[in-house]
Scaffold this active site. Structure first.
Site, PDB file in Angstrom:
ATOM      1  NE  ARG A  95     -95.886 -52.368  34.584  1.00 28.11           N
ATOM      2  CZ  ARG A  95     -95.427 -52.601  35.734  1.00 28.11           C
ATOM      3  NH1 ARG A  95     -95.636 -53.558  36.460  1.00 28.11           N
ATOM      4  NH2 ARG A  95     -94.689 -51.593  36.052  1.00 28.11           N
ATOM      5  CB  CYS A 112     -90.237 -71.143  24.270  1.00 27.07           C
ATOM      6  SG  CYS A 112     -91.220 -72.668  24.676  1.00 27.07           S
ATOM      7  N   GLY A 152    -102.549 -42.345  34.256  1.00 28.32           N
ATOM      8  CA  GLY A 152    -103.108 -43.923  33.679  1.00 28.32           C
ATOM      9  C   GLY A 152    -102.653 -44.842  34.856  1.00 28.32           C
ATOM     10  CE1 TYR A 191     -91.609 -50.509  30.471  1.00 27.42           C
ATOM     11  CE2 TYR A 191     -93.330 -51.841  31.467  1.00 27.42           C
ATOM     12  CZ  TYR A 191     -93.096 -50.884  30.462  1.00 27.42           C
ATOM     13  OH  TYR A 191     -93.808 -50.283  29.436  1.00 27.42           O
TER      14      TYR A 191
HETATM   15  C1  LIG Z   1     -97.765 -42.808  29.421  1.00 29.07           C
HETATM   16  C2  LIG Z   1     -98.337 -41.385  29.384  1.00 29.07           C
HETATM   17  C3  LIG Z   1     -99.034 -40.923  30.524  1.00 29.07           C
HETATM   18  C4  LIG Z   1     -99.752 -41.941  31.511  1.00 29.07           C
HETATM   19  O1  LIG Z   1     -98.685 -42.399  32.360  1.00 29.07           O
HETATM   20  P1  LIG Z   1     -98.882 -42.999  33.938  1.00 29.07           P
HETATM   21  O2  LIG Z   1     -97.452 -43.197  34.415  1.00 29.07           O
HETATM   22  O3  LIG Z   1     -99.542 -44.326  33.457  1.00 29.07           O
HETATM   23  O4  LIG Z   1     -99.539 -42.077  34.611  1.00 29.07           O
HETATM   24  C5  LIG Z   1     -99.441 -39.521  30.408  1.00 29.07           C
HETATM   25  N1  LIG Z   1     -99.157 -38.966  29.369  1.00 29.07           N
HETATM   26  C6  LIG Z   1     -98.431 -39.328  28.648  1.00 29.07           C
HETATM   27  C7  LIG Z   1     -97.917 -38.400  27.389  1.00 29.07           C
HETATM   28  C8  LIG Z   1     -97.880 -40.519  28.364  1.00 29.07           C
HETATM   29  O5  LIG Z   1     -96.968 -41.001  27.380  1.00 29.07           O
END
Ligand SMILES: *Cc1c(COP(=O)(O)O)cnc(C)c1O
Length: 422
Positions: free
Chosen positions: A313, A345, A276, A317
């Protein structure tokens, strides 16, 4: 590699000036680069064994135009909700390339997946397995399933995105795996297809992946010994991306792919992956305008028109995002330190503390980099701040792929009950 570069003194997304875009669409706005998305997908797909399914993790950036860009290259999709499933299908991802993950799938969501004819469900618990069996049987179908097994490996990433240690809500503990597969084998609505593992996100070393995948390989042998047919292995996502330009970069997809190829060579499984962040993070920026520069005794605050509701983010995090001026600073010009904050705020509405940046004044534009993943998707309208628009660039072309919300949109979301009306 990304396509946000200075040219003639202005930061551009591919061939499009970000200052000109800001005039046209207003600030703040997200801007994504098609060339960067495409390149990241192609580099990853080329690095992993041929014939693998690369299922883009839709949750990183679920804009339909982003999904369509990737679908056109042959990407599959990893979805974690009925909404993501609907978006992936609407964007043209073939059902046969969609994997359904997530710890809390409802029966309605399972039904939608089975109806569409998706590639596989990644099942994360025994109760979920029982529910899927029930739904599939009622539909006269068998659901292709990989069980997500938790290899008990510390991914060495931020605690809020670490998912592969022994006791998390994600996956089935390694020690329960054989029993879970034995249970699945008894269920007429379940067709065991393989094993799934995903140990976390923004992982910057190969070692945790290798340890996890090796452990899963041993499990595959054990499961086959128990009489199960295991033909698929889903290795999840999680490969990190560079957020800080002067840090050592995480392993590149080629190194990851080489490790995977070596480790899984004798597993006898078709592989799938769920990247992702790797695809989307550095393919997007959040462009924002400086509202005020507020000078205190010890600190100078750069107050932006973007806030934590637009990009959460850093607040959520402690994430680091590179911030640059859209107007290219002259070489050797001063770099005073700022606390870069939003207008929300909350004290946690802080993008960067004590950050050396070019001298900036009210009205100047900045770009918060690496905002293409877990940016717009996590945005909300806290403080009644309308959701900001998303723009996709392709070469010299650009298009608004999600319009800015208006105050009317915000107001229209709520309803007044009868007793308050009139
Ligand atoms: C969040 C997630 C991903 C993607 O993770 P990335 O760090 O963005 O590559 C893939 N598989 C599952 C099951 C996830 O929860």
């Amino acid at each position: 590699m990304n396509c946000f570069q200075y040219k003639d003194g202005v930061l551009r997304a591919e061939g499009v000036r970000l200052d000109a875009l800001a005039e046209k669409v207003g600030t703040p706005f997200y801007c994504y680069s098609t060339a960067t998305l495409e390149r990241h997908y192609k580099v990853f797909a080329a690095a992993v064994p041929a014939g693998s399914l690369v299922a883009y993790a839709v949750k990183a950036n679920d804009n339909l135009a982003v999904l369509k860009t990737l679908a056109k290259l042959g990407a599959g999709a990893d979805v974690v909700s009925g909404g993501e499933l609907a978006k992936a299908l609407a964007a043209g991802v073939p059902a046969g390339r969609i994997v359904f993950s997530g710890v809390g799938k409802t029966k309605d969501e399972m039904r939608a997946g089975l109806e569409a004819g998706i590639h596989q469900f990644n099942v994360e618990s025994e109760p979920e397995l029982a529910a899927l069996d029930e739904v599939a049987r009622a539909m006269g179908k068998r659901a292709a399933v990989s069980l997500r097994i938790n290899p008990d490996v510390d991914a060495k990433t931020h605690a809020k995105i670490n998912t592969g240690t022994a006791e998390t809500k994600f996956g089935i503990p390694f020690g329960h795996a054989r029993a879970a597969y034995a249970l699945a084998a008894q269920m007429p609505g379940i067709a065991i297809a393989g094993v799934d593992v995903h140990i976390g996100s923004q992982i910057t070393e190969l070692a945790p992946f290798e340890t996890a995948f090796t452990r899963i390989g041993e499990l595959i042998a054990t499961l086959r010994g128990d009489g199960h047919t295991i033909t698929r292995l889903d290795l999840g996502g999680g490969l990190g991306v560079p957020y800080e330009h002067n840090n050592t970069p995480p392993p590149d997809p080629a190194a990851y792919g080489a490790m995977v190829t070596r480790v899984t060579r004798d597993f006898g499984c078709t592989l799938s992956f769920e990247p992702g962040r790797l695809i989307a993070a550095n393919a997007g920026v959040l462009v924002s305008r400086v509202i005020y520069v507020k000078r205190g005794d010890a600190r100078t605050f750069l107050i932006l028109d973007a806030g934590m509701n637009d990009l959460v983010r850093p607040a959520m995090y402690d994430a680091f995002h590179e911030i640059v001026a859209v107007a290219e600073p002259a070489p050797g010009s001063p770099r005073p330190k700022y606390d870069v904050v939003g207008p929300v705020c909350e004290t946690s509405d802080l993008f960067a503390a004590d950050r050396a940046l070019p001298e900036l004044k009210s009205g100047d534009l900045v770009a918060i980099l690496s905002a293409g993943a877990y940016g717009a998707v996590m945005a909300g309208d806290y403080n009644a701040r309308p959701r900001v628009p998303e723009v996709l660039v392709a070469g010299e072309q650009w298009g608004i792929v999600r319009p800015r919300e208006s105050y009317a949109d915000l107001i229209a979301k709520d309803r007044i009950p009868d007793w308050l009306a009139g």
